[in-house]
Structure formats: C-alpha cells, structure tokens
Write a protein that holds these residues in place. Structure first.
Motif, PDB file in Angstrom:
ATOM      1  N   LEU A  41       4.955  -9.763 -13.948  1.00  0.00           N
ATOM      2  CA  LEU A  41       5.706  -8.570 -13.456  1.00  0.00           C
ATOM      3  C   LEU A  41       5.126  -7.846 -12.339  1.00  0.00           C
ATOM      4  O   LEU A  41       5.912  -7.465 -11.419  1.00  0.00           O
ATOM      5  N   THR A  42       3.915  -7.532 -12.391  1.00  0.00           N
ATOM      6  CA  THR A  42       3.199  -7.148 -11.166  1.00  0.00           C
ATOM      7  C   THR A  42       3.713  -7.764  -9.969  1.00  0.00           C
ATOM      8  O   THR A  42       3.743  -7.178  -8.910  1.00  0.00           O
ATOM      9  N   ALA A  43       3.859  -9.216  -9.751  1.00  0.00           N
ATOM     10  CA  ALA A  43       4.025 -10.186  -8.938  1.00  0.00           C
ATOM     11  C   ALA A  43       5.503  -9.786  -8.433  1.00  0.00           C
ATOM     12  O   ALA A  43       6.002  -9.458  -7.197  1.00  0.00           O
ATOM     13  N   ARG A  44       6.512  -9.430  -9.360  1.00  0.00           N
ATOM     14  CA  ARG A  44       7.642  -9.321  -8.969  1.00  0.00           C
ATOM     15  C   ARG A  44       7.828  -7.761  -8.668  1.00  0.00           C
ATOM     16  O   ARG A  44       8.831  -7.600  -7.316  1.00  0.00           O
ATOM     17  N   LEU A  45       7.311  -7.074  -9.060  1.00  0.00           N
ATOM     18  CA  LEU A  45       7.335  -5.497  -8.448  1.00  0.00           C
ATOM     19  C   LEU A  45       6.740  -5.357  -7.213  1.00  0.00           C
ATOM     20  O   LEU A  45       7.271  -4.365  -6.186  1.00  0.00           O
ATOM     21  N   SER A  46       5.821  -6.241  -6.832  1.00  0.00           N
ATOM     22  CA  SER A  46       5.185  -6.092  -5.479  1.00  0.00           C
ATOM     23  C   SER A  46       6.170  -6.466  -4.556  1.00  0.00           C
ATOM     24  O   SER A  46       6.274  -5.763  -3.203  1.00  0.00           O
ATOM     25  N   ASP A  47       6.786  -7.599  -4.688  1.00  0.00           N
ATOM     26  CA  ASP A  47       7.962  -7.955  -3.880  1.00  0.00           C
ATOM     27  C   ASP A  47       8.855  -6.938  -3.412  1.00  0.00           C
ATOM     28  O   ASP A  47       9.324  -6.801  -2.401  1.00  0.00           O
ATOM     29  N   ALA A  48       9.336  -6.007  -4.624  1.00  0.00           N
ATOM     30  CA  ALA A  48      10.556  -5.127  -4.729  1.00  0.00           C
ATOM     31  C   ALA A  48       9.650  -4.054  -3.735  1.00  0.00           C
ATOM     32  O   ALA A  48      10.530  -3.537  -2.892  1.00  0.00           O
ATOM     33  N   LYS A  49       8.472  -3.571  -4.078  1.00  0.00           N
ATOM     34  CA  LYS A  49       8.034  -2.605  -3.159  1.00  0.00           C
ATOM     35  C   LYS A  49       7.809  -3.104  -1.871  1.00  0.00           C
ATOM     36  O   LYS A  49       8.032  -2.226  -0.909  1.00  0.00           O
ATOM     37  N   PHE A  50       7.538  -4.129  -1.626  1.00  0.00           N
ATOM     38  CA  PHE A  50       7.288  -4.549  -0.023  1.00  0.00           C
ATOM     39  C   PHE A  50       8.568  -4.408   0.699  1.00  0.00           C
ATOM     40  O   PHE A  50       8.865  -3.708   1.773  1.00  0.00           O
ATOM     41  N   PHE A  51       9.814  -4.749  -0.155  1.00  0.00           N
ATOM     42  CA  PHE A  51      11.021  -4.997   0.572  1.00  0.00           C
ATOM     43  C   PHE A  51      11.569  -3.335   0.806  1.00  0.00           C
ATOM     44  O   PHE A  51      12.093  -2.889   1.902  1.00  0.00           O
ATOM     45  N   TRP A  52      11.144  -2.339  -0.165  1.00  0.00           N
ATOM     46  CA  TRP A  52      11.549  -1.133  -0.232  1.00  0.00           C
ATOM     47  C   TRP A  52      10.663  -0.327   1.159  1.00  0.00           C
ATOM     48  O   TRP A  52      11.348   0.257   2.042  1.00  0.00           O
ATOM     49  N   ASP A  53       9.439  -0.765   1.233  1.00  0.00           N
ATOM     50  CA  ASP A  53       8.545  -0.146   2.157  1.00  0.00           C
ATOM     51  C   ASP A  53       9.237  -0.710   3.530  1.00  0.00           C
ATOM     52  O   ASP A  53       9.204   0.115   4.565  1.00  0.00           O
ATOM     53  N   GLN A  54       9.538  -2.061   3.726  1.00  0.00           N
ATOM     54  CA  GLN A  54       9.840  -2.507   5.156  1.00  0.00           C
ATOM     55  C   GLN A  54      11.234  -1.836   5.247  1.00  0.00           C
ATOM     56  O   GLN A  54      11.255  -1.382   6.534  1.00  0.00           O
ATOM     57  N   ASP A  55      12.104  -1.702   4.602  1.00  0.00           N
ATOM     58  CA  ASP A  55      13.686  -1.078   4.835  1.00  0.00           C
ATOM     59  C   ASP A  55      13.537   0.370   5.346  1.00  0.00           C
ATOM     60  O   ASP A  55      14.250   0.730   5.902  1.00  0.00           O
ATOM     61  N   LEU A  56      12.263   1.157   4.534  1.00  0.00           N
ATOM     62  CA  LEU A  56      12.311   2.619   5.184  1.00  0.00           C
ATOM     63  C   LEU A  56      11.708   2.705   6.451  1.00  0.00           C
ATOM     64  O   LEU A  56      11.714   3.984   7.029  1.00  0.00           O
ATOM     65  N   LYS A  57      11.285   1.539   7.223  1.00  0.00           N
ATOM     66  CA  LYS A  57      10.708   1.646   8.388  1.00  0.00           C
ATOM     67  C   LYS A  57      11.824   1.714   9.426  1.00  0.00           C
ATOM     68  O   LYS A  57      11.392   1.996  10.688  1.00  0.00           O
ATOM     69  N   HIS A  58      12.873   1.533   9.339  1.00  0.00           N
ATOM     70  CA  HIS A  58      14.172   1.869  10.291  1.00  0.00           C
ATOM     71  C   HIS A  58      15.450   2.373   9.465  1.00  0.00           C
ATOM     72  O   HIS A  58      15.519   2.450   8.410  1.00  0.00           O
TER      73      HIS A  58
END
Length: 726
Positions: A335-352
């Motif tokens: 689950l940590t691996a899956r949530l890490s992916d989700a958080k990465f996408f969330w953080d990247q999307d917030l940059k623009h």
C-alpha cells in the motif's frame, strides 16, 4: 426420496462471476430434472473461489413410468399414411390398438416407457451442464477440448449416499507442436465423478471423502473452508467492524467490496494495518480508490473529525501463526508503494495550473467527426454562457470559466493514473489555484447526474456546465447520425438525455428545448461536411442548417419525449398524457410536466373522465362523417342555424370555456384551464342525449358537425385528447 450433492472443483473463479454461476448451475440442473419428470423439494447453490456447489433435496430414486396414447389414422386410410404414423411413434402395426369411434375405426399406439434411475439422469444432466455452462469467459487447457472458467480439477457427485456413475467424456485435441511440452496434468485432473474433495489450499489441502451435504459442509469447515458466501461476508464485516471500533475508528461502509472479498477467500481473516499519515494530504477520493480498487482494503474514518484515518483493514486467506505480523507488514509495504505513486502525481499536478493543461487537450480526439476535446471545450463554453441567462443566479462569466476548466484535469498525472477521479480532481486543482467555490464545484459536477440515482447538481453554475456538456454530446452525435439503436447505445446518449431532463425539471429551468438544441448545433457546422450534401451552386450553410433542424425536429425532440416518458413512468405518470401534451408543440419541460400533472389530476375526476368520453364520441362521429363527405367541418358555428336548446347551450358553453381556458393557459394556471373545460361536461352530455347530429336537413347537419369540431378544438387547447387512452 434422496439428496444430491455436486461440487465442481477448479482453480480460482473470479469473484464477480460466482453469484451468477451459482444461479446458472441451479437453473440448468433444475431444468434437466423437470424435463425428465423429476420434482424436488429444494435446491441451493454455493460458491467459493475454488468450487461451485449444488445441493438438491427431495429427489425421487427414479423417474416415473410414462404411458402415452397417440391417435393415428383410420384403419382404412391409405397405406402411406399408416406407415408414416408408425414411423413417427416407432411401433409396429400389430402393436397398435383398433378403436371404434363415430367416424370410423382408428389406430391407437400405446407407448409405455419405464422409469429410469435418477442417477442416470443426473450423470447426463451434469455432463451437459458442464459442457454448456454460460461463463462470460472460459478457457481450454492442456490437451482437453472442453472449457471452464479456470482449469477444472475434480467433479464430486453423490446421490443418496453413493457416487453417481458418470464422467466428463473428453476428446483430446492434437497436442501443440511448438517448442516446449504441454503442462503435465496433476493428480487433480480426474473427470470421473467421485465423492472426494479438498480442503483449504494452504491450511488443509488434503483430500477427504464425503457422503452427503451435511457431512460435506462440516468436513469443509474442519478443513478451513466456509462454504456459504453470505456467512463469509458477514464474518468479514463483523470482524472489520470490531477491529475498527477497537482502534477508536469507524468502518466506511462498502457492501460491494465486502461481497467481492468474500469471493476471494475461503477462510477470511480480517486484520488491520496502517500507513504513513503524510499520505492523508492526498485527496481522500484517491486514497479510497487506491485502497479499494487495487488492494481490496477497507477504509476507516476518525469519527471525531470525519476524515480518513491512516488505518486500513485487509482480509487474509490464512490464519497466520505469528498473529499476522508478517502478513500485515507485507500489505503495508504494498500500500505504501501505491500511495507513494498517488502522492507523487498529486504533488506534480499542483506545480502548475489547470489552464496550463488546456493546450494538451488539442492532442486528444473526442470523436473523429466531432473534433478534439479542445473543440468540445469551446462549444461547452459558448453553450454554458447561453444557458446562464435561463438559470436564476447563474453568472455567465463563472459559467464560461468553469466550462473552460472542466476537462483540464483529463491530462493531469493523477487522472491519467486513476481515470475514475476525473472531475473530482479538477475541483481539487481548481480550489488549489484559487477558483471560486461555484467554478470548482461545477468542474466536479459537470459529469452529473450519471444515473437515475445519482445526485443532481443544483447550484447555478454547476447546472449550466452540466447541461452544456450533455447537450453538446447529444446534439453532436445525433447530428452525425450516431443515434442509439435497439439496445446499443455506445455513447450513452440515453443517459445524457435523462441527465438533461433531470437538470431542467429538478431545477425548474424555463427554456425552449428546440431553440436550445439548435443553438448548441451551430458550432458544429465545420464538422458536418460528411453528413450534408450540397448541390452545385447551393448554399452550404443553409444545407447544414436544414440538416440540423430536421435532425432535431424528427429525431432528437422525439428522443427526449421517449426519455421523459421512461423517467416519468418510474414516477407513476402515464405515457399517453405526456404524448398528449407534447403534441401541442410545447418543449418547455417544466411547463410540460405541469400540464401533465394538471391533466392527470383532472382525468381522475368524474368530470374529466366524462369529458374525455364526450370528446372521443364527438371525434369519432367527426372522423366518420368527414371521411364520408370528403371534407372537414372546422368552420365556425352559425348561431342562426342552432335550433334545439341543448345545442344553443353547448355553443354558449364552448365560447365561455375556450375563453377561460386560453386565459388560464396564458398565465400557466393549468388547473384553472382544466376547471374551465370541466364546465363542458353537462352541455356535451345533454347535447348527445337530446340532439340528432345527422339531421335530414343538410345545413342543420353541417352546423351540428361544426359544433362537434368546436368541442374537439376546445378540449385540445390544453392537450391532444385524441392521444389519451381510455
């Protein structure tokens, strides 16, 4: 009477197929028994990940003896007729009886069939059921020609405590000639019926014999298999609830997931794990989706805050010897691996910002004949601004802004990874960049309502954008002749139409549907070249306009009428009343339903029912006489030709009723319009009781038929009564 037990043991059956497979097994075997003349008391089916089970109680030991008599031709009939009869019943001439009847002596064939052993019927029925089982998907394995959802390993079939003599006879196909050998069939590959089954594949994999269903069920439990899926589901729910409560949390209800997990395990053991609280910064819809869809985990909330907790519940298929420490740690790592992916996408999307995604929409084709998603966004913006004027409290600028951003999250990293959260993520991104609540909510809500039970948007901007999205879809696909046909609706146009109807009627939006649809079609001109042929020297824009207008009038508006009837039928509204109101050319859906409601209430009264009967009597006489004379009688009634008191009273009542109904209709007071028409009941009844319409005097007859035509016109001011049943 005796009992039957069948178990079809295989590799893992997909959880989503188990319930339907249980129903199919019960149905197919039950039909075979009925065809053989066998009755039974009860049949119940069960499913686990590895087995389909059927238990039938109260079966007779054998089928009943059958004696059948068939009447043939007369004894003096042509020889060929007699031979044909004998071939049909498969008996010899001397085996037939001759019976005297009033019309002669006839041949009778008496066919007697001895009953069969029920075990023979079971063996044949079970083999046929396995061969013809309606799995949505099935496979062939090894060198065997038959198919099953997953490799079939064993067939248990016990009747009256004894193994049924039978087998799944298989014709082996030619072995594969390529590199490598075929998989070696293991000890489970036994297709002769037996009384053997196997326990839990990890905790108790050994085989054991069974004698009946009670013995089978108990021994399965002793070998760590809970047969009943409902019992497994209850165990999962209750244990998960207990674990959550013990941690001071509440379990997020998800019956669908409980049923799915019950189909994945034979011995459910729910346990609790945790994840890094830092992941709670990711939108909860993504967290829930990640845990539910990918991992089949149950989610918990903190009851004091209402927010998700960093605890989850998973269901193991074994009883760990270490209390679950290793299994829990493994699930936490995944689950940590899956949530890490989700958080990465969330953080990247917030940059623009969302606007930065708009150019990427130019690279996505919406439909080959309707342009790209960027073109669709432009059409939605124009339409949302147009609709804003009809929606009280809707700011046109905000509607335009929301429509512009509505599809921008489609090219975000999060939606690319989790398509199910489109719209939802758009709202989060819109709020993060400072958009107003109205705009952000509209970005989320513009897909709604997605179904009849989905919540319908009610805030003005959300309604405008949701309407724009669905109207553009409908008009576009109808314009390129991609209408639904039969049960096929690949572009979900029926759902879009129902969504439009709900958005308009539930929010009381007053607009002309035909004009709105035509306005939505104007931006489609560049895409309709393939649909519209233009003669040399002809005006292309005019040809396209004619094509769109015809499509809306002949196809799209009737389509809306049909969808409205479907929706209102579920609410108890008669379809003929909707037809009667629509026939008046009114396309304001709010007004249409108000008329229908008033009309329905009126027809439920004695005045309404009698007026309808009088109308139909007048209309029927008119239809017959107009056909006979080859003319209509729509001319004005001549007061000087009125003779009888009843026809004079009717003419006076018609003038008053029409004036009252028209005044009420102008003010949209449909109850008052019906009340005005109800005053016609008594004069119409008296007219038909006392006056002869088809008088000998031609002028008198024509004037009375004109009076009937006036009745028809007066009643039709509120609806086309000819379309009302009854």
């Amino acid at each position: 009477m005796a009992d039957l037990l069948i178990e079809l043991f295989s590799e893992e059956i997909p959880a989503g197929m188990q319930a339907k497979a249980s129903e199919d097994l019960t149905r197919m075997m039950g039909d075979a028994f009925k065809a053989a003349g066998l009755s039974f008391d009860n049949a119940q089916a069960f499913a686990t990940p590895q087995r389909l089970v059927l238990s039938v109680s109260g079966l007779p030991i054998s089928t009943p003896d059958v004696r059948e008599e068939r009447r043939g031709p007369r004894t003096d009939a042509p020889e060929k007729a007699i031979e044909g009869f004998l071939r049909g019943v498969k008996v010899a001439r001397h085996e037939c009886e001759e019976r005297e009847e009033a019309k002669g002596t006839f041949l009778y064939a008496v066919i007697e069939k001895k009953g069969r052993a029920t075990s023979e019927v079971i063996a044949e029925a079970l083999e046929a059921t396995i061969r013809n089982f309606p799995w949505p998907k099935s496979q062939r394995w090894g060198s065997f020609s038959h198919k099953w959802v997953r490799p079939l390993r064993n067939i248990l079939c016990v009747f009256d405590g004894e193994v049924v003599e039978g087998q799944l006879i298989d014709v082996q196909v030619a072995p594969y000639k390529g590199a490598g050998a075929l998989p070696k069939l293991d000890k489970f590959q036994n297709f002769r019926f037996n009384n053997v089954t196997f326990g839990h594949r990890f905790m108790a994999p050994e085989s054991f014999d069974v004698s009946d269903f009670s013995d089978y069920k108990q021994k399965l439990f002793d070998h760590k298999v809970i047969l009943d899926p409902a019992r497994r589901a209850t165990l999962i729910h209750d244990t998960a609830q207990t674990l959550a409560s013990a941690a001071g949390l509440e379990l997020v209800k998800d019956q669908g997931l409980i049923n799915e997990v019950a189909g994945l395990v034979e011995w459910p053991v729910p346990m609790m794990g945790s994840f890094d609280p830092a992941f709670l910064s990711v939108p909860e819809e993504v967290l829930i989706l990640t845990m539910r869809k990918d991992q089949k985990y149950f989610v918990t909330r903190d009851p004091s805050t209402g927010k998700l907790a960093n605890k989850f519940i998973f269901t193991a298929n074994i009883e760990p010897t270490d209390g679950g420490r290793v299994v829990t740690a493994g699930n936490e790592r995944v689950l940590t691996a899956r949530l890490s992916d989700a958080k990465f996408f969330w953080d990247q999307d917030l940059k623009h910002k969302l606007e930065d995604n708009l150019p990427a929409l130019e690279d996505i084709v919406f439909h080959i004949e309707l342009g790209r998603v960027s073109d669709r966004v432009a059409r939605m913006r124009s339409l949302a601004q147009h609709l804003a004027q009809f929606i009280p409290g809707c700011d046109a600028a905000e509607a335009d802004r929301a429509a512009m951003l509505a599809k921008a999250d489609l090219v975000s990293g999060m939606v690319f990874e989790f398509p199910e959260v489109q719209g939802v993520m758009g709202r989060y991104y819109a709020k993060a960049q400072g958009e107003s609540d109205a705009v952000a909510d509209a970005v989320r809500d513009h897909y709604a309502p997605a179904g009849p039970n989905d919540e319908c948007p009610s805030t003005p901007v959300s309604v405008a954008v949701a309407l724009a999205e669905k109207i553009d879809t409908l008009v576009g696909f109808f314009a390129i002749d991609k209408r639904p046909t039969g049960s096929k609706d690949p572009y979900a146009l029926r759902r879009a139409a129902l969504g439009i109807i709900r958005l308009i009627t539930e929010n009381g939006i007053r607009l002309g549907l035909a004009e709105t649809l035509l306005n939505a079609a104007k931006p489609l001109k560049p895409y309709l070249g393939l649909q519209v042929s233009v003669e040399e020297g002809g005006d292309r824009d005019e040809a396209i306009l004619n094509h769109v207008t015809t499509t809306i009038e002949e196809h799209l508006l009737p389509f809306f009428a049909d969808r409205l009837k479907v929706q209102q039928r579920d609410l108890g509204v008669r379809h003929d009343l909707i037809d009667a109101v629509f026939a008046k050319g009114d396309d304001d859906l709010v007004r249409v339903l108000a008329r229908v409601s008033a009309l329905s209430a009126f027809l439920d009264t004695d005045d309404g029912a009698n007026l309808l009967a009088g109308y139909k009597r007048a209309a029927n006489i008119l239809r017959i006489e107009e056909k006979k004379d080859g003319r209509t009688f729509d001319n004005a009634v001549d007061g000087a030709v009125l003779v009888d008191a009843e026809e004079k009273a009717l003419a006076e009542a018609l003038t008053s009723a029409v004036a009252g109904a028209e005044t009420a209709l102008e003010g949209e007071d449909f109850e008052a319009a019906m009340a005005a028409l109800s005053k016609l009941r008594a004069p119409i009844d008296a007219f038909f009781d006392k006056v002869t319409v088809n008088a000998d005097d031609a002028a008198l007859r024509a004037n009375r038929l004109a009076l009937l035509s006036a009745i028809r016109s007066a009643v039709n001011t509120v609806a086309d009564f000819s379309l009302i049943e009854g």
